[in-house]
Write a protein that holds these residues in place. Structure first.
Motif, mmCIF file in Angstrom:
data_model
loop_
_atom_site.group_PDB
_atom_site.id
_atom_site.type_symbol
_atom_site.label_atom_id
_atom_site.label_comp_id
_atom_site.label_asym_id
_atom_site.label_seq_id
_atom_site.Cartn_x
_atom_site.Cartn_y
_atom_site.Cartn_z
ATOM 1 N N SER A 14 23.335 47.672 46.658
ATOM 2 C CA SER A 14 24.637 46.997 46.650
ATOM 3 C C SER A 14 25.365 47.188 45.335
ATOM 4 N N TYR A 65 31.135 36.026 49.679
ATOM 5 C CA TYR A 65 30.905 36.217 48.248
ATOM 6 C C TYR A 65 29.686 35.426 47.790
ATOM 7 N N ALA A 66 28.943 36.003 46.864
ATOM 8 C CA ALA A 66 27.848 35.297 46.214
ATOM 9 C C ALA A 66 28.382 34.552 44.992
ATOM 10 N N ILE A 67 27.609 33.571 44.508
ATOM 11 C CA ILE A 67 27.995 32.774 43.352
ATOM 12 C C ILE A 67 27.021 33.031 42.200
ATOM 13 N N ASN A 68 27.567 33.290 41.020
ATOM 14 C CA ASN A 68 26.775 33.355 39.788
ATOM 15 C C ASN A 68 27.200 32.192 38.897
ATOM 16 N N GLN A 71 26.634 40.601 34.856
ATOM 17 C CA GLN A 71 26.138 40.366 36.209
ATOM 18 C C GLN A 71 27.081 40.927 37.274
ATOM 19 N N TYR A 131 32.355 43.763 43.823
ATOM 20 C CA TYR A 131 30.958 43.334 43.817
ATOM 21 C C TYR A 131 30.670 42.236 44.835
ATOM 22 N N ARG A 132 31.715 41.622 45.400
ATOM 23 C CA ARG A 132 31.551 40.496 46.322
ATOM 24 C C ARG A 132 30.780 39.361 45.659
ATOM 25 N N SER A 133 31.121 39.104 44.417
ATOM 26 C CA SER A 133 30.434 38.075 43.647
ATOM 27 C C SER A 133 31.439 37.324 42.772
ATOM 28 N N THR A 177 30.600 31.485 50.249
ATOM 29 C CA THR A 177 29.662 32.030 51.230
ATOM 30 C C THR A 177 30.379 32.377 52.535
ATOM 31 N N VAL A 224 30.620 40.456 38.265
ATOM 32 C CA VAL A 224 31.372 39.590 39.162
ATOM 33 C C VAL A 224 32.807 40.100 39.281
#
Length: 348
Positions: free
Chosen positions: A61, A102-105, A127, A71-73, A98, A129
């Motif tokens: 990914s 998207y992911a969460i950092n 990371q 990055y979908r983050s 979500t 984002v």
């Protein structure tokens, strides 16, 4: 393949070339399938996916993100992670992200300083984002001399912010006005205020709106008693309020302090709502189970989180920039802690 060889060394996972050999296609075709491209016929796509499944191949990914530029983050920088409003807003942001794929950092900062916030942005950059949501009161950033770095889409969850970024928050003024007018409409001559810490913008905005509402209605503005958002501070301030016979209505800046005030009034033998009415702010889950159940102002954290994520995704995907703050309406939740004042204490 993954696992260990006879020497105990970890073997590499299956590669795109392994998938291509098994499916009898080129590496480019595997790449197209892995990236969701439509220019591969259905039979070939099914054969490639079957090979991926059999080999246990997972597309990289991070590499795909570098190719696609996304990055979908989402990064979230947060201070005071323990506070009710922050945790509820963060939960809403995570849910909305979500749902949007998207992911969460999450990067908590222990103190609000230029170096701490800059380091948080640096960590999020490492990371990979696409954008950042800041859950820190803007006045705290300003007082610390924090300048937000350029280079990433940013949304600030705080209506006090004056940055050139999208801003989303509960309409603090409207919520405080609803609380104060509710008590005045019940017939109370005036409304006392148990406020949050003076350093908090949210507390200050609620305090200003309470005061202005009383002025607009031609009522006396009593002195403010400050707490620190905790039930303990509400109890200590509440002991002073409970000792004042003229106090018949109190707007409290959050539900936790209202809980402390309730205890102080009960200990003093002052009935709620028979002698003193109370309105809180937040509508935390426990508020409906206080004794009596607490009338309060509900913040719509779900909408705050959803609109924050929506604004950030618009920045990320379309480059749309919203300069006007988004104010999410609050709502009065009427329960059993408010009632008309005793006949001798009512006023017009």
């Amino acid at each position: 393949m993954t696992g260990e060889d006879s020497a105990g060394r970890r073997r590499r996972g299956p590669s795109m070339a392994d998938v291509a050999r098994m499916a009898g296609v080129s590496g480019q075709t595997v790449s197209r399938v892995a990236n969701g491209r439509n220019n591969v016929d259905a039979a070939t796509r099914d054969r490639v996916r079957a090979a991926m499944s059999q080999l246990g191949y997972r597309p990289n990914s991070a590499a795909r993100a570098l190719r696609n530029g996304e990055y979908r983050s989402i990064g979230v920088i947060v201070f005071e992670l323990h506070s009710f409003g922050t945790t509820r807003t963060l939960d809403a942001i995570a849910t909305a992200a979500t749902i949007s794929g998207y992911a969460i950092n999450l990067v908590p900062v222990l103190d609000v300083s230029q170096s701490a916030v800059t380091n948080a942005f640096t960590r999020l950059g490492e990371q990979a984002v696409d954008g950042v949501i800041i859950l820190i009161e803007a006045h705290t950033l300003d007082e610390a001399g924090v300048r937000l770095p350029d280079g990433l889409p940013v949304v600030v969850v705080d209506s006090s912010a004056h940055y050139d970024f999208p801003i989303v928050d509960t309409d603090q003024r409207q919520g405080a006005r609803l609380a104060t007018e509710h008590l005045l409409n019940l017939g109370h001559a005036t409304v006392w205020h148990l406020g949050g810490p003076p350093t908090s913008f949210a507390a200050d905005r609620r305090r200003q709106s309470w005061e202005q509402t009383l002025i607009d209605h031609g009522r006396e503005v009593p002195p403010v008693y400050d707490g620190d958002w905790t039930a303990g501070s509400g109890y200590e301030a509440g002991r002073q309020l409970a000792a004042k016979a003229e106090v018949t209505a109190v707007f409290v800046a959050n539900d936790q302090m209202a809980l402390g005030l309730l205890r102080a009034l009960h200990e003093r033998g002052r009935a709620v709502p028979g002698e003193v009415s109370i309105v809180g702010f937040d509508d935390m889950e426990e508020a409906a189970h206080f004794w009596p159940p607490l009338t309060t102002i509900r913040q719509n954290f779900v909408d705050v989180g959803r609109l924050s994520v929506d604004a950030l995704i618009q920045e990320i995907q379309a480059g749309e920039h919203h300069h006007e703050p988004v104010a999410v309406a609050a709502k009065l939740v009427h329960r059993s802690s408010t009632a008309p004042p005793p006949p001798s204490a009512s006023g017009g």
